[in-house]
Design a protein around this motif. Structure first.
Motif, PDB file in Angstrom:
ATOM      1  N   THR A 191      40.638  47.368  34.653  1.00  0.00           N
ATOM      2  CA  THR A 191      41.752  46.553  34.620  1.00  0.00           C
ATOM      3  C   THR A 191      42.383  46.245  35.423  1.00  0.00           C
ATOM      4  OG1 THR A 191      42.126  47.646  32.236  1.00  0.00           O
ATOM      5  CG2 THR A 191      43.737  46.332  33.437  1.00  0.00           C
ATOM      6  N   LEU A 192      42.161  45.127  36.223  1.00  0.00           N
ATOM      7  CA  LEU A 192      42.530  44.364  37.994  1.00  0.00           C
ATOM      8  C   LEU A 192      44.198  44.807  38.314  1.00  0.00           C
ATOM      9  CD1 LEU A 192      39.423  43.003  39.102  1.00  0.00           C
ATOM     10  CD2 LEU A 192      39.736  45.206  39.834  1.00  0.00           C
ATOM     11  N   ASN A 193      44.801  43.371  36.819  1.00  0.00           N
ATOM     12  CA  ASN A 193      45.737  43.645  36.571  1.00  0.00           C
ATOM     13  C   ASN A 193      47.051  43.921  35.933  1.00  0.00           C
ATOM     14  OD1 ASN A 193      48.510  42.589  37.308  1.00  0.00           O
ATOM     15  ND2 ASN A 193      47.672  40.879  36.642  1.00  0.00           N
ATOM     16  N   PRO A 194      47.018  45.895  35.866  1.00  0.00           N
ATOM     17  CA  PRO A 194      47.567  46.599  33.880  1.00  0.00           C
ATOM     18  C   PRO A 194      48.406  46.241  33.647  1.00  0.00           C
ATOM     19  CG  PRO A 194      46.933  47.530  35.881  1.00  0.00           C
ATOM     20  CD  PRO A 194      46.573  46.641  36.798  1.00  0.00           C
ATOM     21  N   GLN A 195      49.671  45.800  34.618  1.00  0.00           N
ATOM     22  CA  GLN A 195      50.661  45.622  33.924  1.00  0.00           C
ATOM     23  C   GLN A 195      51.158  44.239  33.293  1.00  0.00           C
ATOM     24  OE1 GLN A 195      50.209  46.038  37.356  1.00  0.00           O
ATOM     25  NE2 GLN A 195      50.801  47.854  37.284  1.00  0.00           N
ATOM     26  N   ASN A 196      49.957  43.491  33.559  1.00  0.00           N
ATOM     27  CA  ASN A 196      49.722  42.183  32.950  1.00  0.00           C
ATOM     28  C   ASN A 196      48.787  41.596  31.959  1.00  0.00           C
ATOM     29  OD1 ASN A 196      52.212  40.307  33.614  1.00  0.00           O
ATOM     30  ND2 ASN A 196      51.212  40.427  35.513  1.00  0.00           N
ATOM     31  N   GLN A 197      47.582  42.879  31.793  1.00  0.00           N
ATOM     32  CA  GLN A 197      46.617  42.960  30.651  1.00  0.00           C
ATOM     33  C   GLN A 197      46.781  43.808  29.454  1.00  0.00           C
ATOM     34  OE1 GLN A 197      43.605  42.596  34.046  1.00  0.00           O
ATOM     35  NE2 GLN A 197      42.752  42.481  32.287  1.00  0.00           N
ATOM     36  N   ARG A 198      47.108  42.897  28.422  1.00  0.00           N
ATOM     37  CA  ARG A 198      46.798  43.475  27.145  1.00  0.00           C
ATOM     38  C   ARG A 198      45.616  44.917  26.413  1.00  0.00           C
ATOM     39  NH1 ARG A 198      44.539  40.843  21.389  1.00  0.00           N
ATOM     40  NH2 ARG A 198      43.462  39.818  22.275  1.00  0.00           N
ATOM     41  N   ARG A 199      44.189  43.989  27.458  1.00  0.00           N
ATOM     42  CA  ARG A 199      43.031  44.744  27.754  1.00  0.00           C
ATOM     43  C   ARG A 199      42.536  44.808  28.869  1.00  0.00           C
ATOM     44  NH1 ARG A 199      39.682  42.831  22.606  1.00  0.00           N
ATOM     45  NH2 ARG A 199      39.733  40.380  22.817  1.00  0.00           N
ATOM     46  N   GLY A 200      40.990  45.351  29.387  1.00  0.00           N
ATOM     47  CA  GLY A 200      40.748  45.573  29.868  1.00  0.00           C
ATOM     48  C   GLY A 200      39.916  43.536  30.222  1.00  0.00           C
ATOM     49  N   ASP A 201      38.858  44.021  31.738  1.00  0.00           N
ATOM     50  CA  ASP A 201      37.935  42.157  32.340  1.00  0.00           C
ATOM     51  C   ASP A 201      37.477  42.260  31.081  1.00  0.00           C
ATOM     52  OD1 ASP A 201      40.747  42.605  33.960  1.00  0.00           O
ATOM     53  OD2 ASP A 201      39.225  43.119  35.586  1.00  0.00           O
ATOM     54  N   PHE A 202      37.175  40.544  31.370  1.00  0.00           N
ATOM     55  CA  PHE A 202      35.577  39.728  30.429  1.00  0.00           C
ATOM     56  C   PHE A 202      35.057  40.295  31.017  1.00  0.00           C
ATOM     57  CE2 PHE A 202      38.899  39.376  27.202  1.00  0.00           C
ATOM     58  CZ  PHE A 202      38.404  39.615  26.080  1.00  0.00           C
ATOM     59  N   LYS A 203      34.441  41.973  31.134  1.00  0.00           N
ATOM     60  CA  LYS A 203      33.354  41.601  32.844  1.00  0.00           C
ATOM     61  C   LYS A 203      32.428  42.763  31.966  1.00  0.00           C
ATOM     62  CE  LYS A 203      35.503  43.202  36.505  1.00  0.00           C
ATOM     63  NZ  LYS A 203      36.507  42.844  36.074  1.00  0.00           N
ATOM     64  N   GLU A 204      31.037  42.717  33.368  1.00  0.00           N
ATOM     65  CA  GLU A 204      30.621  43.955  32.907  1.00  0.00           C
ATOM     66  C   GLU A 204      30.414  43.939  34.411  1.00  0.00           C
ATOM     67  OE1 GLU A 204      26.654  44.555  30.391  1.00  0.00           O
ATOM     68  OE2 GLU A 204      27.999  43.340  28.716  1.00  0.00           O
ATOM     69  N   ALA A 205      29.538  44.923  35.034  1.00  0.00           N
ATOM     70  CA  ALA A 205      29.407  45.589  36.769  1.00  0.00           C
ATOM     71  C   ALA A 205      28.111  46.502  36.822  1.00  0.00           C
ATOM     72  CB  ALA A 205      31.128  45.632  37.396  1.00  0.00           C
ATOM     73  N   LEU A 206      27.985  46.352  37.794  1.00  0.00           N
ATOM     74  CA  LEU A 206      27.146  47.324  38.257  1.00  0.00           C
ATOM     75  C   LEU A 206      27.500  47.188  39.890  1.00  0.00           C
ATOM     76  CD1 LEU A 206      24.608  49.151  37.991  1.00  0.00           C
ATOM     77  CD2 LEU A 206      23.189  47.592  38.144  1.00  0.00           C
ATOM     78  N   ASN A 207      27.539  48.811  40.238  1.00  0.00           N
ATOM     79  CA  ASN A 207      28.322  48.756  41.679  1.00  0.00           C
ATOM     80  C   ASN A 207      26.768  50.178  42.058  1.00  0.00           C
ATOM     81  OD1 ASN A 207      30.536  47.471  41.336  1.00  0.00           O
ATOM     82  ND2 ASN A 207      31.429  49.577  41.378  1.00  0.00           N
ATOM     83  N   PHE A 208      26.562  49.072  43.600  1.00  0.00           N
ATOM     84  CA  PHE A 208      25.229  50.188  44.523  1.00  0.00           C
ATOM     85  C   PHE A 208      26.220  50.378  45.743  1.00  0.00           C
ATOM     86  CE2 PHE A 208      22.774  47.344  42.208  1.00  0.00           C
ATOM     87  CZ  PHE A 208      21.831  47.874  41.202  1.00  0.00           C
ATOM     88  N   GLY A 209      26.674  51.825  46.169  1.00  0.00           N
ATOM     89  CA  GLY A 209      26.874  52.292  47.054  1.00  0.00           C
ATOM     90  C   GLY A 209      25.541  51.963  48.289  1.00  0.00           C
ATOM     91  N   GLU A 210      26.094  52.538  49.205  1.00  0.00           N
ATOM     92  CA  GLU A 210      25.564  52.715  50.640  1.00  0.00           C
ATOM     93  C   GLU A 210      23.770  53.179  49.325  1.00  0.00           C
ATOM     94  OE1 GLU A 210      28.541  52.590  54.055  1.00  0.00           O
ATOM     95  OE2 GLU A 210      27.552  54.450  53.553  1.00  0.00           O
ATOM     96  N   PHE A 211      22.723  52.606  50.217  1.00  0.00           N
ATOM     97  CA  PHE A 211      21.257  53.045  50.506  1.00  0.00           C
ATOM     98  C   PHE A 211      21.388  53.622  51.869  1.00  0.00           C
ATOM     99  CE2 PHE A 211      21.977  49.641  47.790  1.00  0.00           C
ATOM    100  CZ  PHE A 211      20.877  49.246  46.768  1.00  0.00           C
ATOM    101  N   SER A 212      20.435  54.463  51.558  1.00  0.00           N
ATOM    102  CA  SER A 212      19.994  55.485  52.336  1.00  0.00           C
ATOM    103  C   SER A 212      18.333  55.556  52.826  1.00  0.00           C
ATOM    104  CB  SER A 212      20.244  57.013  52.702  1.00  0.00           C
ATOM    105  OG  SER A 212      19.709  57.853  53.671  1.00  0.00           O
ATOM    106  N   ASN A 213      17.708  54.791  54.318  1.00  0.00           N
ATOM    107  CA  ASN A 213      16.180  53.945  54.619  1.00  0.00           C
ATOM    108  C   ASN A 213      15.070  53.838  53.021  1.00  0.00           C
ATOM    109  OD1 ASN A 213      16.334  55.759  56.640  1.00  0.00           O
ATOM    110  ND2 ASN A 213      16.913  57.854  55.545  1.00  0.00           N
ATOM    111  N   GLY A 214      16.247  52.949  52.650  1.00  0.00           N
ATOM    112  CA  GLY A 214      15.859  51.970  50.970  1.00  0.00           C
ATOM    113  C   GLY A 214      15.857  52.893  49.925  1.00  0.00           C
TER     114      GLY A 214
END
Length: 337
Positions: A86-109
């Motif tokens: 929820t990127l704007n919790p003060q003005n959203q009745r529920r979380g964002d309509f999206k899915e996401a996949l986060n990758f942190g840093e890779f090390s030697n591939g």
């Protein structure tokens, strides 16, 4: 090469390393809008971008049980499900309509986190793309330092870039794949309230956004009460594959005493999406300094003349890049509550 401007006034700038004119255009755009398009000089081929979108679609179409094997954790890595952020919790009745996949840093591939089964065979490709994104951000940071006229004896063009050198330790940099599905008929959806990504500013230094043709929806909040305006995938008059959209984050704004703008933005459902329309896919690279980097005042007279703002504000109180990021993430995911 002269830049051109879209109807939303976001400039389109061809990158030219070491060019004082290019550096000035970047700083001017960052001061006024916080956003700009890169029209040339990114060194990231369109074929590589298209390939990453193929892998993104492969992941998001995979079974939920496979996605859950790499669920997001407090290190900001992994899969976040629909409505979980929820990127704007003060003005959203529920979380964002999206899915996401986060990758942190890779090390030697190699990924430093569990990978979903659908992407295990593509680990090297993902690592190379993340590395290319980071290199592009370093080029931008060098140009910003040039535009801010940091003296050579103080670090010159390398002042920002050296603090983002991954050889010096881990950082909060993230490669994020995003999927915004079209709203199915009969869904519990209120156009005036629900949103794909709530109004927010980014947390890091520099953000790269990759988009697909015809999948619009990004809007930015104009300064001085100008309201919301579209940041189209392809700015008017621009032909060819979508340019890379760049924006500045809170950290770089704090670091430069607010000189470089971190602009509020959001992703809405365009009218055609409300009727079923088209899914939206995008990819984002969030560039952060090394975690232990102290956010001290930038040795630029242009920055220091702004007085007590951001990193210039108080003496003796210096936060690190990691502390800055942790406070931002805690608010979005309610971690620690």
């Amino acid at each position: 090469m002269a830049s051109v401007r879209s109807e939303s006034t976001i400039p389109v700038i061809p990158l030219e390393d070491g060019s004082a004119e290019c550096a000035k255009e970047l700083v001017d755009a960052a001061r006024q809008w916080g956003f700009l398009y890169i029209s040339a000089g990114s060194d990231i081929s369109q074929s590589k971008i298209d390939r990453m979108f193929e892998l993104s679609k492969k992941f998001f179409s995979s079974p939920r049980e496979d996605k859950e094997k790499c669920a997001i954790s407090a290190n900001n890595r992994g899969w976040s499900s629909m409505h979980s952020e929820t990127l704007n919790p003060q003005n959203q009745r529920r979380g964002d309509f999206k899915e996401a996949l986060n990758f942190g840093e890779f090390s030697n591939g190699k990924a430093q986190q569990p990978l979903p089964p659908s992407l295990v065979p593509h680990e090297v490709e993902l690592a190379k793309f993340a590395d290319q994104c980071h290199e592009l951000c370093l080029r931008l940071l060098r140009l910003f330092a040039l535009g801010l006229k940091i003296d050579k004896e103080d670090g010159g063009e390398e002042w920002f870039a050296s603090r983002h050198d991954q050889a010096n330790g881990p950082s909060g940099s993230i490669l994020r794949l995003l999927y915004y599905p079209a709203i199915p008929p009969g869904a519990d959806y209120i156009p005036e309230v629900d949103i794909r990504a709530g109004a927010h500013s980014d947390y890091g230094s520099v953000t790269l956004l990759f988009q697909r043709p015809s999948q619009d929806g990004l809007e930015i909040l104009l300064p001085n009460g100008g309201g919301w305006t579209a940041a189209p995938v392809n700015p008017p008059g621009y032909e060819g594959p979508p340019p890379i959209l760049v924006n500045l984050g809170d950290l770089l704004s704090y670091w430069t005493a607010g000189l470089l703008r971190s602009t509020i933005h959001r992703v809405i459902f365009p009218p055609h999406a409300r009727r079923g329309g088209e899914d939206r896919y995008s990819m984002v690279y969030f560039c952060h300094p090394v975690d232990t980097t102290p956010l001290v005042p930038v040795p630029s007279k242009i920055v220091q003349e702004r007085g007590n703002r951001g990193a210039n504000e108080t003496e003796g109180t210096v936060i690190t890049a990691a502390q800055h990021l942790k406070s931002k993430l805690a608010a979005s995911y309610e971690w620690g509550k």
